[in-house]
Motif scaffolding. Structure first.
Motif, PDB file in Angstrom:
ATOM      1  N   LEU A 241       0.825  -1.207   0.000  1.00  0.00           N
ATOM      2  CA  LEU A 241       0.000   0.000   0.000  1.00  0.00           C
ATOM      3  C   LEU A 241       0.862   1.262   0.000  1.00  0.00           C
ATOM      4  CD1 LEU A 241      -2.703  -1.089   2.605  1.00  0.00           C
ATOM      5  CD2 LEU A 241      -2.950  -0.974   0.139  1.00  0.00           C
ATOM      6  N   THR A 242       1.989   1.204   0.735  1.00  0.00           N
ATOM      7  CA  THR A 242       2.897   2.348   0.833  1.00  0.00           C
ATOM      8  C   THR A 242       4.311   1.852   0.627  1.00  0.00           C
ATOM      9  OG1 THR A 242       1.381   3.218   2.526  1.00  0.00           O
ATOM     10  CG2 THR A 242       3.447   4.401   2.202  1.00  0.00           C
ATOM     11  N   PRO A 243       4.741   1.694  -0.629  1.00  0.00           N
ATOM     12  CA  PRO A 243       6.073   1.129  -0.882  1.00  0.00           C
ATOM     13  C   PRO A 243       7.195   1.930  -0.240  1.00  0.00           C
ATOM     14  CG  PRO A 243       4.756   1.194  -2.892  1.00  0.00           C
ATOM     15  CD  PRO A 243       4.002   1.965  -1.869  1.00  0.00           C
ATOM     16  N   GLY A 244       7.014   3.230  -0.052  1.00  0.00           N
ATOM     17  CA  GLY A 244       8.067   4.041   0.544  1.00  0.00           C
ATOM     18  C   GLY A 244       8.247   3.832   2.023  1.00  0.00           C
ATOM     19  N   ASN A 245       7.298   3.191   2.675  1.00  0.00           N
ATOM     20  CA  ASN A 245       7.411   2.901   4.099  1.00  0.00           C
ATOM     21  C   ASN A 245       8.091   1.539   4.239  1.00  0.00           C
ATOM     22  OD1 ASN A 245       7.045   2.315   6.824  1.00  0.00           O
ATOM     23  ND2 ASN A 245       4.965   3.127   6.895  1.00  0.00           N
ATOM     24  N   THR A 246       9.390   1.546   4.376  1.00  0.00           N
ATOM     25  CA  THR A 246      10.150   0.289   4.375  1.00  0.00           C
ATOM     26  C   THR A 246       9.813  -0.598   5.548  1.00  0.00           C
ATOM     27  OG1 THR A 246      11.961   1.432   5.501  1.00  0.00           O
ATOM     28  CG2 THR A 246      12.052   1.315   3.088  1.00  0.00           C
ATOM     29  N   ALA A 247       9.474  -0.008   6.696  1.00  0.00           N
ATOM     30  CA  ALA A 247       9.158  -0.806   7.877  1.00  0.00           C
ATOM     31  C   ALA A 247       7.756  -1.386   7.804  1.00  0.00           C
ATOM     32  CB  ALA A 247       9.307   0.038   9.143  1.00  0.00           C
ATOM     33  N   HIS A 248       6.828  -0.638   7.200  1.00  0.00           N
ATOM     34  CA  HIS A 248       5.435  -1.086   7.142  1.00  0.00           C
ATOM     35  C   HIS A 248       4.859  -0.763   5.762  1.00  0.00           C
ATOM     36  CE1 HIS A 248       5.345  -1.831  11.488  1.00  0.00           C
ATOM     37  NE2 HIS A 248       5.991  -0.690  11.629  1.00  0.00           N
ATOM     38  N   PRO A 249       5.316  -1.468   4.735  1.00  0.00           N
ATOM     39  CA  PRO A 249       4.832  -1.172   3.375  1.00  0.00           C
ATOM     40  C   PRO A 249       3.366  -1.512   3.162  1.00  0.00           C
ATOM     41  CG  PRO A 249       6.168  -3.160   3.380  1.00  0.00           C
ATOM     42  CD  PRO A 249       6.307  -2.559   4.738  1.00  0.00           C
ATOM     43  N   ASP A 250       2.785  -2.317   4.041  1.00  0.00           N
ATOM     44  CA  ASP A 250       1.386  -2.703   3.904  1.00  0.00           C
ATOM     45  C   ASP A 250       0.460  -1.810   4.725  1.00  0.00           C
ATOM     46  OD1 ASP A 250       2.415  -4.772   2.390  1.00  0.00           O
ATOM     47  OD2 ASP A 250       2.424  -6.186   4.063  1.00  0.00           O
ATOM     48  N   ALA A 251       0.985  -0.690   5.233  1.00  0.00           N
ATOM     49  CA  ALA A 251       0.200   0.202   6.087  1.00  0.00           C
ATOM     50  C   ALA A 251      -0.444   1.306   5.270  1.00  0.00           C
ATOM     51  CB  ALA A 251       1.084   0.803   7.178  1.00  0.00           C
ATOM     52  N   LEU A 252      -1.554   1.815   5.791  1.00  0.00           N
ATOM     53  CA  LEU A 252      -2.280   2.921   5.189  1.00  0.00           C
ATOM     54  C   LEU A 252      -2.410   4.007   6.241  1.00  0.00           C
ATOM     55  CD1 LEU A 252      -3.461   3.319   2.359  1.00  0.00           C
ATOM     56  CD2 LEU A 252      -5.684   2.633   3.265  1.00  0.00           C
ATOM     57  N   LEU A 253      -2.181   5.267   5.832  1.00  0.00           N
ATOM     58  CA  LEU A 253      -2.139   6.388   6.767  1.00  0.00           C
ATOM     59  C   LEU A 253      -3.073   7.500   6.315  1.00  0.00           C
ATOM     60  CD1 LEU A 253      -0.660   7.948   9.161  1.00  0.00           C
ATOM     61  CD2 LEU A 253       0.876   8.820   7.382  1.00  0.00           C
ATOM     62  N   GLN A 254      -3.817   8.062   7.267  1.00  0.00           N
ATOM     63  CA  GLN A 254      -4.620   9.248   6.996  1.00  0.00           C
ATOM     64  C   GLN A 254      -4.825   9.993   8.307  1.00  0.00           C
ATOM     65  OE1 GLN A 254      -5.477  10.304   4.070  1.00  0.00           O
ATOM     66  NE2 GLN A 254      -6.786  12.009   4.574  1.00  0.00           N
ATOM     67  N   GLY A 255      -4.719  11.322   8.271  1.00  0.00           N
ATOM     68  CA  GLY A 255      -4.927  12.121   9.472  1.00  0.00           C
ATOM     69  C   GLY A 255      -5.596  13.428   9.134  1.00  0.00           C
ATOM     70  N   GLY A 256      -6.107  14.104  10.149  1.00  0.00           N
ATOM     71  CA  GLY A 256      -6.744  15.384   9.908  1.00  0.00           C
ATOM     72  C   GLY A 256      -7.187  16.037  11.200  1.00  0.00           C
ATOM     73  N   PHE A 257      -7.691  17.257  11.059  1.00  0.00           N
ATOM     74  CA  PHE A 257      -8.250  17.988  12.191  1.00  0.00           C
ATOM     75  C   PHE A 257      -9.764  17.861  12.162  1.00  0.00           C
ATOM     76  CE2 PHE A 257      -4.298  20.275  11.122  1.00  0.00           C
ATOM     77  CZ  PHE A 257      -3.646  20.184  12.339  1.00  0.00           C
ATOM     78  N   VAL A 258     -10.369  17.723  13.340  1.00  0.00           N
ATOM     79  CA  VAL A 258     -11.821  17.609  13.441  1.00  0.00           C
ATOM     80  C   VAL A 258     -12.312  18.533  14.549  1.00  0.00           C
ATOM     81  CG1 VAL A 258     -11.831  15.234  12.595  1.00  0.00           C
ATOM     82  CG2 VAL A 258     -11.710  15.660  15.055  1.00  0.00           C
ATOM     83  N   LEU A 259     -13.562  18.954  14.452  1.00  0.00           N
ATOM     84  CA  LEU A 259     -14.143  19.799  15.490  1.00  0.00           C
ATOM     85  C   LEU A 259     -14.435  18.964  16.736  1.00  0.00           C
ATOM     86  CD1 LEU A 259     -16.614  22.100  13.538  1.00  0.00           C
ATOM     87  CD2 LEU A 259     -14.190  22.429  14.047  1.00  0.00           C
ATOM     88  N   PRO A 260     -14.403  19.598  17.913  1.00  0.00           N
ATOM     89  CA  PRO A 260     -14.713  18.847  19.146  1.00  0.00           C
ATOM     90  C   PRO A 260     -16.104  18.228  19.077  1.00  0.00           C
ATOM     91  CG  PRO A 260     -13.793  21.019  19.653  1.00  0.00           C
ATOM     92  CD  PRO A 260     -14.061  21.005  18.181  1.00  0.00           C
ATOM     93  N   GLN A 261     -16.254  17.079  19.734  1.00  0.00           N
ATOM     94  CA  GLN A 261     -17.527  16.363  19.757  1.00  0.00           C
ATOM     95  C   GLN A 261     -17.847  15.956  21.195  1.00  0.00           C
ATOM     96  OE1 GLN A 261     -19.402  15.936  16.954  1.00  0.00           O
ATOM     97  NE2 GLN A 261     -17.831  16.887  15.659  1.00  0.00           N
ATOM     98  N   ALA A 262     -19.097  16.139  21.600  1.00  0.00           N
ATOM     99  CA  ALA A 262     -19.517  15.741  22.934  1.00  0.00           C
ATOM    100  C   ALA A 262     -19.586  14.229  23.043  1.00  0.00           C
ATOM    101  CB  ALA A 262     -20.872  16.362  23.264  1.00  0.00           C
ATOM    102  N   GLU A 263     -19.547  13.739  24.265  1.00  0.00           N
ATOM    103  CA  GLU A 263     -19.686  12.299  24.477  1.00  0.00           C
ATOM    104  C   GLU A 263     -21.068  11.854  23.996  1.00  0.00           C
ATOM    105  OE1 GLU A 263     -19.904   9.198  28.252  1.00  0.00           O
ATOM    106  OE2 GLU A 263     -18.808  11.100  28.440  1.00  0.00           O
ATOM    107  N   PRO A 264     -21.133  10.828  23.155  1.00  0.00           N
ATOM    108  CA  PRO A 264     -22.449  10.412  22.625  1.00  0.00           C
ATOM    109  C   PRO A 264     -23.305   9.753  23.689  1.00  0.00           C
ATOM    110  CG  PRO A 264     -20.752   8.878  21.938  1.00  0.00           C
ATOM    111  CD  PRO A 264     -20.034  10.005  22.638  1.00  0.00           C
ATOM    112  N   GLU A 265     -24.602   9.939  23.562  1.00  0.00           N
ATOM    113  CA  GLU A 265     -25.527   9.293  24.471  1.00  0.00           C
ATOM    114  C   GLU A 265     -25.855   7.891  23.979  1.00  0.00           C
ATOM    115  OE1 GLU A 265     -28.950  11.689  24.909  1.00  0.00           O
ATOM    116  OE2 GLU A 265     -27.877  13.407  25.758  1.00  0.00           O
ATOM    117  N   GLU A 266     -26.067   6.983  24.918  1.00  0.00           N
ATOM    118  CA  GLU A 266     -26.426   5.612  24.554  1.00  0.00           C
ATOM    119  C   GLU A 266     -27.890   5.573  24.136  1.00  0.00           C
ATOM    120  OE1 GLU A 266     -26.086   1.088  26.394  1.00  0.00           O
ATOM    121  OE2 GLU A 266     -25.475   2.845  27.572  1.00  0.00           O
ATOM    122  N   ALA A 267     -28.140   5.018  22.960  1.00  0.00           N
ATOM    123  CA  ALA A 267     -29.505   4.997  22.439  1.00  0.00           C
ATOM    124  C   ALA A 267     -30.409   4.078  23.251  1.00  0.00           C
ATOM    125  CB  ALA A 267     -29.496   4.585  20.969  1.00  0.00           C
ATOM    126  N   GLY A 268     -29.869   2.965  23.702  1.00  0.00           N
ATOM    127  CA  GLY A 268     -30.646   2.071  24.558  1.00  0.00           C
ATOM    128  C   GLY A 268     -31.718   1.288  23.845  1.00  0.00           C
TER     129      GLY A 268
END
Length: 497
Positions: free
Chosen positions: A345-372
């Motif tokens: 998946l990532t030939p340039g990552n010699t240690a983990h060539p089969d790894a996939l990477l994605q990151g980003g910034f997200v807005l804060p989120q409140a703790e979700p309520e249990e639907a029950g």
């Protein structure tokens, strides 16, 4: 390790960049409106006011490592490193009204023209220093700092000031964060209203797309008001800036190439088959918020539903397709399949060539309520890793599996499947961190989650101490003990892993 709590900046802003577009022939300001000079000091450094640092070339550390991409803003989240970058810094004015609330107002320039805000153009200068453009403390631990003074005309009264620093000034096309003064109908974002929007209620929205993404964002406001009555012509205001978004990282390897699912043909009949995995998504369960309250960088109550309606036949169901995600990453076209998993998946990552990477910034989120609900899965937990596929020749996207993501904590009072996403916190699914100069990935901090070994079990998420220090308690409790301790040093803190 340098903590990721606030940016020490000395800043006094010049006028510019936030005019309302009123022509030069606008009516002049009333003669009794005081003309004042305002110097803004942004940061938390006690010695900041005595140590002005404005030489960006000498003070801004720009990593020159070969692993960091050469790109324009906004910066990509590639690891848990505490690097910072903003290129658009503005200060907004709030005046106390008869009810005692501080509401948004527009100051006037010397010619009597309203200004939406004051803008610091010099924050864009560092992009000429290096193609890597990462704002960090460097060897002397001296953050980027500038000193300017702006002169405006203000009605008499008490004022407080809100600073917003973001990393999307030169983004081509639509920006993912709203402008306080520009309404966006598709986001149901009306912008701020002069004379009405209270300081405590001022929010910033992100685009209602999937992924529901944001860019780097810092903000802060003055703690004490400034009185303008004509007796003083100059003021100095201190504002502490802290990150108003959270960071999230997905770093996994050995992704299954297919997952058994229900597929439909053109005639409407259906059957089960091994469907290729075309991508992964990190999804917030329950309801999501598309805006942040700038006053305290807190989550606003969510109004967006996390999952779409179930459309599969009852006797051949698939999990619902996410209506919104926080991150998405596609399986690259050059990926290979070996023994049922994706490789190369990532030939340039010699240690983990089969790894996939994605990151980003997200807005804060409140703790979700249990639907029950007793009717089955409610998809109401904090985070899921969702495996995506495509159905039929038309390529209709379907969800193949929702796998819950568990918070790493040994506190029995904390529900590890329901926790908030807090501003200035980094949520790491897998571990990845560059060396300080950006030239290498250290083996100890380069550990993607092996989806092959996890099987159908819950995936563990790690909240990274590079962004905040922790001690005591567990996140998710009313007194969860997640705080910033200036004396805590490099200790990872508490029971979080």
């Amino acid at each position: 390790m340098k903590r990721f709590v606030s940016i020490p900046i000395l800043l006094a802003l010049m006028l510019g960049g936030c005019t309302s577009g009123i022509p030069d022939g606008a009516e002049s300001a009333p003669d009794d409106m005081p003309s004042v000079e305002v110097e803004f000091l942004l940061g938390t450094d006690a010695e900041l006011s005595a140590s002005v640092r404005s030489d960006a070339a000498a003070r801004t550390f720009v990593p020159d490592g070969s692993l960091l991409p050469r790109r324009e803003p906004p910066r990509t989240v590639l690891s848990s490193n505490d690097w910072q970058q903003v290129n658009d810094v503005r200060v907004y004015f709030f005046r106390r009204n008869a009810s005692g609330d501080y509401v948004y107002v527009k100051p006037l320039d010397a010619q009597g023209r309203p200004l939406d805000c004051l803008s610091a153009e010099e924050f864009t200068l560092k992009f000429g220093i290096s193609p890597y453009v990462v704002w960090w403390g460097g060897e002397e631990d001296a953050d980027e700092a500038h000193a300017w003074v702006g002169r405006v005309r203000l009605d008499p009264g008490e004022y407080r000031f809100l600073a917003i620093a973001r990393d999307d000034r030169h983004v081509s096309g639509a920006r993912s964060l709203a402008d306080p003064n520009v309404a966006v109908a598709d986001w149901e974002w009306t912008g701020w209203t002069a004379g009405t929007t209270r300081l405590e209620d001022a929010t910033l929205a992100c685009a209602r797309t999937s992924p529901l993404a944001a860019t780097e964002l810092f903000c802060g406001s003055t703690s004490d008001p400034v009185r303008v009555d004509g007796s003083r012509t100059a003021f100095r205001c201190a504002i502490g800036l802290e990150r108003a978004v959270a960071g999230i990282l997905l770093y996994v390897e050995h992704i299954p190439a297919t997952i058994r699912a229900c597929v439909h043909d053109a005639s409407g009949t259906h059957h089960t088959a091994d469907v290729p995995v075309t991508g992964l998504a990190v999804v917030r369960g329950g309801r999501l918020s598309d805006r942040v309250r700038l006053w305290d960088r807190s989550a606003v109550a969510g109004t967006l539903t996390a999952v779409s309606a179930q459309t599969a036949a009852p006797d051949c169901p698939n999990p619902p397709l996410p209506a919104y995600s926080l991150l998405e990453v596609a399986i690259p076209d050059h990926a290979e399949v070996r023994d049922g998993i994706y490789t190369n998946l990532t030939p340039g990552n010699t240690a983990h060539p089969d790894a996939l990477l994605q990151g980003g910034f997200v807005l804060p989120q409140a703790e979700p309520e249990e639907a029950g609900s007793d009717s089955g899965e409610d998809y109401d937990r904090s985070l899921y890793l969702v495996f995506l596929g495509e159905e039929g020749s038309g390529g209709r996207r379907i969800a193949l599996e929702w796998r819950p993501i568990r918070l790493a904590t040994d506190d029995s009072a904390c529900d590890p499947l329901r926790f908030p996403l807090l501003a200035n916190h980094f949520y790491s699914i897998g571990r990845r961190a560059f060396s300080a100069d950006g030239t290498r990935l250290d083996a100890a901090d380069d550990l993607p989650i092996d989806l092959r070994s996890e099987g159908g079990a819950q995936i563990t998420i790690r909240i990274d101490p590079f962004w905040n220090e922790y001690y005591g308690g567990a996140i998710g409790n009313p007194s969860h003990g997640v705080n910033v301790d200036p004396e805590w040093g490099e200790h990872p803190g508490g029971s979080l892993q």
